[in-house]
Design a protein around this motif. Structure first.
Motif, mmCIF file in Angstrom:
data_model
loop_
_atom_site.group_PDB
_atom_site.id
_atom_site.type_symbol
_atom_site.label_atom_id
_atom_site.label_comp_id
_atom_site.label_asym_id
_atom_site.label_seq_id
_atom_site.Cartn_x
_atom_site.Cartn_y
_atom_site.Cartn_z
ATOM 1 N N UNK A 158 -4.536 -12.188 -1.100
ATOM 2 C CA UNK A 158 -5.091 -12.044 0.245
ATOM 3 C C UNK A 158 -5.865 -10.749 0.390
ATOM 4 N N UNK A 159 -6.573 -10.651 1.479
ATOM 5 C CA UNK A 159 -7.350 -9.442 1.782
ATOM 6 C C UNK A 159 -7.102 -9.033 3.225
ATOM 7 N N UNK A 160 -7.302 -7.753 3.486
ATOM 8 C CA UNK A 160 -7.216 -7.261 4.851
ATOM 9 C C UNK A 160 -8.095 -6.022 4.996
ATOM 10 N N UNK A 161 -8.581 -5.821 6.199
ATOM 11 C CA UNK A 161 -9.420 -4.660 6.468
ATOM 12 C C UNK A 161 -8.534 -3.465 6.814
ATOM 13 N N UNK A 162 -8.790 -2.348 6.138
ATOM 14 C CA UNK A 162 -8.026 -1.124 6.390
ATOM 15 C C UNK A 162 -9.003 0.052 6.464
ATOM 16 N N UNK A 163 -8.513 1.139 7.009
ATOM 17 C CA UNK A 163 -9.301 2.364 7.080
ATOM 18 C C UNK A 163 -8.748 3.381 6.088
ATOM 19 N N UNK A 164 -9.631 4.027 5.362
ATOM 20 C CA UNK A 164 -9.229 5.025 4.388
ATOM 21 C C UNK A 164 -9.827 6.378 4.773
ATOM 22 N N UNK A 165 -8.941 7.410 4.815
ATOM 23 C CA UNK A 165 -9.396 8.754 5.182
ATOM 24 C C UNK A 165 -10.182 9.368 4.032
ATOM 25 N N UNK A 166 -11.347 9.871 4.342
ATOM 26 C CA UNK A 166 -12.192 10.556 3.359
ATOM 27 C C UNK A 166 -12.712 11.844 3.986
ATOM 28 N N UNK A 167 -13.323 12.733 3.200
ATOM 29 C CA UNK A 167 -13.918 13.948 3.790
ATOM 30 C C UNK A 167 -14.969 13.643 4.848
ATOM 31 N N UNK A 168 -15.520 12.435 4.787
ATOM 32 C CA UNK A 168 -16.537 12.043 5.766
ATOM 33 C C UNK A 168 -15.929 11.312 6.961
ATOM 34 N N UNK A 169 -14.587 11.245 6.983
ATOM 35 C CA UNK A 169 -13.936 10.529 8.073
ATOM 36 C C UNK A 169 -13.332 9.220 7.591
ATOM 37 N N UNK A 170 -12.815 8.450 8.500
ATOM 38 C CA UNK A 170 -12.225 7.155 8.155
ATOM 39 C C UNK A 170 -13.319 6.152 7.840
ATOM 40 N N UNK A 171 -13.173 5.523 6.686
ATOM 41 C CA UNK A 171 -14.149 4.530 6.260
ATOM 42 C C UNK A 171 -13.443 3.186 6.125
ATOM 43 N N UNK A 172 -13.907 2.150 6.795
ATOM 44 C CA UNK A 172 -13.272 0.835 6.658
ATOM 45 C C UNK A 172 -13.632 0.198 5.302
ATOM 46 N N UNK A 173 -12.663 -0.469 4.719
ATOM 47 C CA UNK A 173 -12.945 -1.218 3.492
ATOM 48 C C UNK A 173 -11.954 -2.385 3.419
ATOM 49 N N UNK A 174 -12.200 -3.285 2.498
ATOM 50 C CA UNK A 174 -11.358 -4.466 2.309
ATOM 51 C C UNK A 174 -10.352 -4.191 1.197
ATOM 52 N N UNK A 175 -9.060 -4.342 1.504
ATOM 53 C CA UNK A 175 -8.008 -4.171 0.506
ATOM 54 C C UNK A 175 -7.585 -5.535 -0.015
ATOM 55 N N UNK A 176 -7.560 -5.658 -1.337
ATOM 56 C CA UNK A 176 -7.154 -6.900 -1.985
ATOM 57 C C UNK A 176 -5.697 -6.761 -2.446
ATOM 58 N N UNK A 177 -4.889 -7.767 -2.169
ATOM 59 C CA UNK A 177 -3.473 -7.734 -2.548
ATOM 60 C C UNK A 177 -3.098 -9.020 -3.266
ATOM 61 N N UNK A 178 -2.411 -8.864 -4.403
ATOM 62 C CA UNK A 178 -1.911 -10.022 -5.161
ATOM 63 C C UNK A 178 -0.410 -9.862 -5.361
ATOM 64 N N UNK A 179 0.334 -10.921 -5.069
ATOM 65 C CA UNK A 179 1.783 -10.938 -5.274
ATOM 66 C C UNK A 179 2.122 -12.081 -6.216
ATOM 67 N N UNK A 180 2.799 -11.756 -7.304
ATOM 68 C CA UNK A 180 3.133 -12.753 -8.322
ATOM 69 C C UNK A 180 4.646 -12.900 -8.371
ATOM 70 N N UNK A 181 5.143 -14.101 -8.139
ATOM 71 C CA UNK A 181 6.570 -14.414 -8.261
ATOM 72 C C UNK A 181 6.776 -15.248 -9.522
ATOM 73 N N UNK A 182 7.621 -14.763 -10.401
ATOM 74 C CA UNK A 182 7.893 -15.444 -11.658
ATOM 75 C C UNK A 182 9.319 -15.969 -11.646
ATOM 76 N N UNK A 183 9.474 -17.261 -11.858
ATOM 77 C CA UNK A 183 10.778 -17.917 -11.902
ATOM 78 C C UNK A 183 11.131 -18.202 -13.368
ATOM 79 N N UNK A 184 12.360 -17.904 -13.740
ATOM 80 C CA UNK A 184 12.833 -18.176 -15.097
ATOM 81 C C UNK A 184 14.006 -19.144 -15.009
ATOM 82 N N UNK A 185 13.932 -20.215 -15.767
ATOM 83 C CA UNK A 185 14.994 -21.217 -15.804
ATOM 84 C C UNK A 185 15.489 -21.349 -17.235
ATOM 85 N N UNK A 186 16.790 -21.181 -17.444
ATOM 86 C CA UNK A 186 17.370 -21.271 -18.776
ATOM 87 C C UNK A 186 18.524 -22.265 -18.782
ATOM 88 N N UNK A 187 18.791 -22.809 -19.946
ATOM 89 C CA UNK A 187 19.905 -23.744 -20.079
ATOM 90 C C UNK A 187 20.571 -23.599 -21.441
#
Length: 340
Positions: free
Chosen positions: A147-176
């Motif tokens: 997913x993505x979301x708009x966030x503000x990042x503080x810089x020497x020039x002030x807050x600059x809006x940018x798009x943050x990309x986030x990935x979440x990976x869930x790994x399931x392990x099944x053993x027998x």
């Protein structure tokens, strides 16, 4: 023959707001999987791989779900971890890891058919193994959320809006696992264990976010290692902490018995409770003393006598806790009889 017994009457007495106290006991529960004492040699085999058409389908699925060659590494790790833990089991004198086997067109995420006994004999005859521990199922499944979301990042020039990309990976392990008894030709245990872990990443580009996928392999190896250790632990008795509730009030004698219990003088407390069962003129006090004596007998491993006291406390004196306590003690007795 094994039996469940009180290992130690180490405890912490906790005061309750009512007329009751709690005592914590360390008890030993029998192993989830019972191995006869004469079984002292074993072989371990990895039989979790499949070949043929089902393997082709599995490869396609893993390509789509970002799994790659992680199953092979995870299965090898679980075998290694299981072997290391099994080597610490004092009952096992000889253990050997065998070459891996493949199941032709076997199910990918479910148990394959058991080995036939001729196959078991072929695998174990040259190793004099009485038991065959077989990893017959190892499968990973991955779910990716992006997913993505708009966030503000503080810089020497002030807050600059940018798009943050986030990935979440869930790994399931099944053993027998299956455990084959070579001599009796019985499958002692058939056990499925599942677990999962989550990794995530974020950044100003999709590539930075998908770095979460790169962290999956160490996570799979680590979790597989712990799952191998867990299965080996099913062969050993386990120490667990349980609590029991007893009465601390009802007469001056019961109060004195409670003070003895607080300083770990259980024999002294038991003597008072036993005397109150007959000497007290109050039915409620007799009932409480009888119930407390059930706990006293359990502490010293006398489960049959503990059951009689718990039953008497409920049926004769209407001590409500006696009913549930009798059920608990009866369950422990039943477990011991089953193991015998």
């Amino acid at each position: 023959m094994k039996k469940e017994y009180i290992l130690l009457w180490s405890f912490i007495v906790l005061g309750l707001a009512s007329c009751k106290q709690q005592v914590y006991l360390t008890i030993t529960q029998p192993a989830a999987v019972y191995l006869a004492p004469e079984l002292q040699s074993a072989a371990v085999v990895n039989r979790s791989f499949t070949t043929g058409n089902s393997k082709v389908i599995d490869i396609l699925e893993k390509g789509l779900t970002l799994e790659g060659d992680i199953d092979k590494k995870g299965a090898q790790q679980i075998i290694t971890s299981f072997f290391d833990q099994l080597s610490l089991n004092p009952q096992m004198k000889i253990i050997k890891i065998l070459d891996s086997l493949s199941v032709v067109n076997g199910p990918v995420a479910n148990f394959p058919n058991p080995l036939n006994w001729d196959e078991v004999a072929d695998l174990t005859s040259g190793n004099n193994a009485q038991l065959l521990f077989s990893l017959e199922l190892y499968d990973t499944d991955t779910q990716l959320k992006y997913g993505t979301q708009k966030v503000n990042k503080a810089t020497p020039l002030g807050n600059i809006p940018f798009v943050q990309h986030t990935a979440t990976v869930t790994t399931f392990i099944k053993t027998g696992w299956r455990i084959y008894d070579v001599e009796t030709k019985q499958i002692i245990d058939e056990f499925i264990l599942t677990n999962d872990f989550v990794s995530s990443g974020s950044g100003i580009t999709p590539i930075m976010a998908l770095a979460a996928i790169a962290n999956r392999e160490p996570g799979v190896i680590n979790l597989s290692s712990r799952m191998g250790e867990y299965y080996a632990s099913r062969l050993l008795d386990q120490q667990v902490s349980v609590y029991r509730t007893f009465y601390k009030k009802g007469s001056d004698a019961l109060k004195m018995a409670n003070r003895k219990a607080e300083v770990k003088d259980w024999k002294g407390a038991g003597e008072i409770w036993r005397k109150e069962m007959t000497a007290s003129t109050k039915s409620k006090t007799k009932g409480r003393a009888t119930y407390n004596m059930a706990i006293y007998e359990e502490i010293y491993g006398n489960l049959d006598q503990a059951l009689l006291y718990a039953q008497e406390a409920y049926t004769t004196y209407n001590i409500k806790m006696g009913k549930e306590y009798a059920r608990i003690i009866q369950q422990r007795i039943n477990n011991n009889q089953y193991l015998k």
